[in-house]
Design an enzyme around this catalytic site. Sequence first.
Site, mmCIF file in Angstrom:
data_model
loop_
_atom_site.group_PDB
_atom_site.id
_atom_site.type_symbol
_atom_site.label_atom_id
_atom_site.label_comp_id
_atom_site.label_asym_id
_atom_site.label_seq_id
_atom_site.Cartn_x
_atom_site.Cartn_y
_atom_site.Cartn_z
ATOM 1 N N TRP A 11 0.683 -1.094 0.012
ATOM 2 C CA TRP A 11 -0.018 -0.064 -0.129
ATOM 3 C C TRP A 11 0.814 1.036 0.087
ATOM 4 C CZ3 TRP A 11 -4.796 -0.595 3.737
ATOM 5 C CH2 TRP A 11 -5.679 -1.628 3.010
ATOM 6 N N LYS A 12 2.134 1.191 0.332
ATOM 7 C CA LYS A 12 2.993 2.236 0.263
ATOM 8 C C LYS A 12 2.566 3.359 1.056
ATOM 9 C CE LYS A 12 4.465 1.012 -4.037
ATOM 10 N NZ LYS A 12 5.391 1.315 -5.815
ATOM 11 N N HIS A 93 12.896 -2.552 -1.219
ATOM 12 C CA HIS A 93 12.109 -1.669 -2.418
ATOM 13 C C HIS A 93 12.701 -0.800 -2.990
ATOM 14 C CE1 HIS A 93 8.930 0.189 -4.634
ATOM 15 N NE2 HIS A 93 8.072 -1.017 -4.373
ATOM 16 N N GLY A 232 1.448 -2.596 -6.155
ATOM 17 C CA GLY A 232 1.272 -1.114 -5.728
ATOM 18 C C GLY A 232 -0.269 -0.627 -5.731
ATOM 19 N N GLY A 233 -0.311 0.336 -6.802
ATOM 20 C CA GLY A 233 -1.532 0.911 -7.117
ATOM 21 C C GLY A 233 -2.682 -0.029 -7.275
HETATM 22 P P1 13P Z 1 2.553 -0.512 -9.109
HETATM 23 O O1 13P Z 1 1.835 -1.749 -9.073
HETATM 24 O O2 13P Z 1 1.961 0.527 -8.687
HETATM 25 O O3 13P Z 1 3.364 -0.389 -10.200
HETATM 26 O O4 13P Z 1 3.691 -0.577 -7.946
HETATM 27 C C1 13P Z 1 4.630 -1.749 -7.818
HETATM 28 C C2 13P Z 1 5.204 -1.815 -6.575
HETATM 29 O O5 13P Z 1 6.185 -0.924 -6.313
HETATM 30 C C3 13P Z 1 5.048 -3.013 -5.563
HETATM 31 O O6 13P Z 1 5.774 -2.965 -4.562
#
Ligand code: 13P
Length: 254
Positions: A11-12, A93, A232-233
């Site tokens: 989820w960052k 990461h 991620g997104g």
């Molecule tokens: P996205 O799926 O948003 O490109 O991000 C990938 C990511 O960095 C997962 O750690």
Amino acid sequence: MPQRPYIVGNWKMHGTRAMLSEARTIDRAAQRHMKVEVAIAPPYTLIHPVHREAEQIAVGAQDCHDQESGAYTGDISAAMIADAGGKFVILGHSERRDAHSEKDAKICAKADAALDAGLRIILCCGESEAVRDAGRAISHVKKQLNASLPDNIENAAERLTVAYEPIWAIGTGKTAGLDDIAEMHAEIRKLLVDRFGDETGPDIRILYGGSVKPENAGEILGLPEVGGALVGGASLTADSFMGIAMAAGDAVEA
Ligand code: 13P
């Protein structure tokens, strides 16, 4: 024994308590898709609340410190993550390597600390666009991974996951070509067999990450040596995240 595909949401720096309902929906859906192992790594502040909501999915962190405790303002140790209900941690990461200048040796120390605290680890690697254009993607990723991996990992097939995330594919909507993904994963597999032997090396899961979404997950997860995805997104809504998990389930059945 082949492991289930592993679909992990990173989820960052997204999510407040308002996102707990999304986590709950993901958890309930994961209970209906047991062929796939689903996990999410929310911000630290949501680890415990998500852990309390979750019956099926594992919750983890996006980083940890390499020391157990001490005068490290703003940092979080692996033991604290475990105490909050975290079961794993993402390490190395590219966003941390870049914005926090994390080097391979530091990531290796963090991996040791996480394993000591009883966490599983997801170790990330990946090349920049410039490195790929220069034809050095494979050597770069192998060097990075070799230097970031701890020497001895007990039960490594269970406790270690590698995530290949080409930096130029993260959050850009661009994904690596299927041939390039397959080639890189095969190279990473060779490295893991060298490091962990013929018994364990083949069973360590290698995830792909970088603009994975429900529409492309099937073809990526159908590739040899792709054992899941780091998302991620598209992990921020239950609909898209579980769309990826379902595609992963279908890909292993196909
Ligand atoms: P996205 O799926 O948003 O490109 O991000 C990938 C990511 O960095 C997962 O750690």
